[in-house]
Design an enzyme around this catalytic site. Structure first.
Site, PDB file in Angstrom:
ATOM      1  N   ASP A 155      -4.956  67.318   9.625  1.00 61.59           N
ATOM      2  CA  ASP A 155      -4.398  67.385   8.272  1.00 61.59           C
ATOM      3  C   ASP A 155      -4.706  68.667   7.523  1.00 61.59           C
ATOM      4  O   ASP A 155      -4.631  68.703   6.300  1.00 61.59           O
ATOM      5  CB  ASP A 155      -4.888  66.190   7.451  1.00 61.59           C
ATOM      6  CG  ASP A 155      -6.409  66.173   7.298  1.00 61.59           C
ATOM      7  OD1 ASP A 155      -7.072  67.083   7.840  1.00 61.59           O
ATOM      8  OD2 ASP A 155      -6.921  65.248   6.640  1.00 61.59           O
TER       9      ASP A 155
ATOM     10  N   ARG B 298      -1.339  52.892   6.898  1.00 60.36           N
ATOM     11  CA  ARG B 298      -0.523  53.662   7.841  1.00 60.36           C
ATOM     12  C   ARG B 298      -1.174  53.840   9.208  1.00 60.36           C
ATOM     13  O   ARG B 298      -0.478  54.089  10.191  1.00 60.36           O
ATOM     14  CB  ARG B 298      -0.199  55.048   7.255  1.00 60.36           C
ATOM     15  CG  ARG B 298      -1.439  55.904   7.009  1.00 60.36           C
ATOM     16  CD  ARG B 298      -1.139  57.062   6.068  1.00 60.36           C
ATOM     17  NE  ARG B 298      -2.337  57.848   5.773  1.00 60.36           N
ATOM     18  CZ  ARG B 298      -3.258  57.492   4.893  1.00 60.36           C
ATOM     19  NH1 ARG B 298      -3.125  56.347   4.232  1.00 60.36           N
ATOM     20  NH2 ARG B 298      -4.308  58.243   4.662  1.00 60.36           N
TER      21      ARG B 298
ATOM     22  N   CYS C 271      -2.390  63.503   1.853  1.00 62.74           N
ATOM     23  CA  CYS C 271      -1.742  62.219   1.584  1.00 62.74           C
ATOM     24  C   CYS C 271      -2.321  61.577   0.327  1.00 62.74           C
ATOM     25  O   CYS C 271      -1.609  60.898  -0.420  1.00 62.74           O
ATOM     26  CB  CYS C 271      -1.924  61.288   2.780  1.00 62.74           C
ATOM     27  SG  CYS C 271      -1.047  61.826   4.260  1.00 62.74           S
TER      28      CYS C 271
ATOM     29  N   CYS D  65       2.341  88.692  16.197  1.00 63.14           N
ATOM     30  CA  CYS D  65       1.405  87.580  16.130  1.00 63.14           C
ATOM     31  C   CYS D  65       0.062  87.944  16.753  1.00 63.14           C
ATOM     32  O   CYS D  65      -0.013  88.314  17.919  1.00 63.14           O
ATOM     33  CB  CYS D  65       1.997  86.366  16.841  1.00 63.14           C
ATOM     34  SG  CYS D  65       0.900  84.925  16.843  1.00 63.14           S
TER      35      CYS D  65
ATOM     36  N   GLY E  73      -3.061  59.596  10.279  1.00 67.55           N
ATOM     37  CA  GLY E  73      -1.714  59.091  10.129  1.00 67.55           C
ATOM     38  C   GLY E  73      -0.804  59.401  11.299  1.00 67.55           C
ATOM     39  O   GLY E  73       0.034  58.577  11.685  1.00 67.55           O
TER      40      GLY E  73
END
Length: 272
Positions: free
Chosen positions: A142, A85, A202, A263, A53
């Site tokens: 994703d 998309r 999604c 970190c 996407g």
């Protein structure tokens, strides 16, 4: 015969090639880009993680900008549900590897560009080998595990990173350079809690196709800023300035991500 597309630096100067000059005329007349900026774009290599996407529209606009070399990494295949998309694909691409289908689109769109498709799923074990030969990365994948693996490796290898994400009507994008003094990395933003595959999708939550197009275009714009760093007025990477876009309002706001002194990607804290 030598393949002149094997290295983006072999693409002729857009000011010296009438066809390229015409193609990028609207860029070149912009004082913020100009001929020097367009030449830099032609000499740039951007590696795109994820051709979905966010990655699909980002690839299209990076190619349209004249980025000389694109590497596209994705392990998925095109499905009918993607077409809503991911407009780089058509029905004829269903079942094809996304990396290859996206690369085929780039070749049709601009044969002068060098594009390399890689069908692979990035993880902590292979990430350095997959990303080491590039000038910058645009990550539109994703899941958090891949995002963090890419970010950590980019920080260790000194590679600038554009990170973009979208969920329902919320999008975010930012440029990170954790290898530079006083600059944060993506892990500084999200921390260690997301080193897993369990994130929203999604398929489960839904997403508006036009909104992912906006997110991908924003990510491409941020990547172009990195490519033009030091060459033109547009070349301000805005490191660590996270752009949050609310598509329902609509509303855009900026958050300054601070470097996390604990970190672990920056050489601090636990590496377990």
């Amino acid at each position: 015969m030598t393949d002149t597309n094997s290295d983006p630096r072999s693409i002729q100067d857009p000011l010296a090639n009438p066809e390229r000059l015409e193609r990028f005329a609207r860029h070149i007349v912009l004082p913020e880009i100009g001929g020097a900026g367009q030449a830099r774009l032609a000499a740039s290599h951007v590696l795109v993680v994820g051709a979905g996407g966010i990655g699909a529209p980002a690839i299209q606009y990076l190619a349209a900008a004249g980025i000389g070399k694109l590497t596209i990494i994705d392990d998925d295949v095109v499905e009918a549900s993607n077409l809503q998309r991911q407009t780089i694909y058509t029905e004829s691409d269903i079942g094809a590897p996304k990396a290859k289908a996206a690369a085929d689109w780039v070749r049709r769109f601009d044969p002068a560009l060098d594009v390399i498709p890689v069908r692979a799923r990035i993880d902590a074990g292979n990430v350095r080998d997959l990303i080491s030969d590039t000038g910058q990365i645009l990550d539109g994948c994703d899941n958090f595990a891949t995002r963090l693996a890419v970010s950590d490796a980019a920080t260790a290898l000194g590679i600038p990173l554009t990170s973009a994400a979208v969920g329902r009507f919320q999008a975010q994008t930012a440029n990170f350079a954790g290898h530079l003094p006083d600059q944060p990395c993506y892990r500084c933003w999200v921390g260690d809690a997301f080193d897993a595959e369990d994130c929203d999708t999604c398929a489960a939550d839904g997403v508006l196709g036009a909104f992912t197009g906006m997110a991908g275009s924003m990510a491409a714009m941020m990547a172009i800023r990195i490519a033009l760093d030091g060459v033109s007025a547009l070349g301000d990477p805005q490191w660590g300035q996270l752009q949050l876009f609310d598509g329902l309002a609509p509303r855009l706001r900026t958050i300054r991500v601070m470097k996390d002194p604990a970190c672990r990607a920056l050489g601090h804290g636990s590496t377990e």
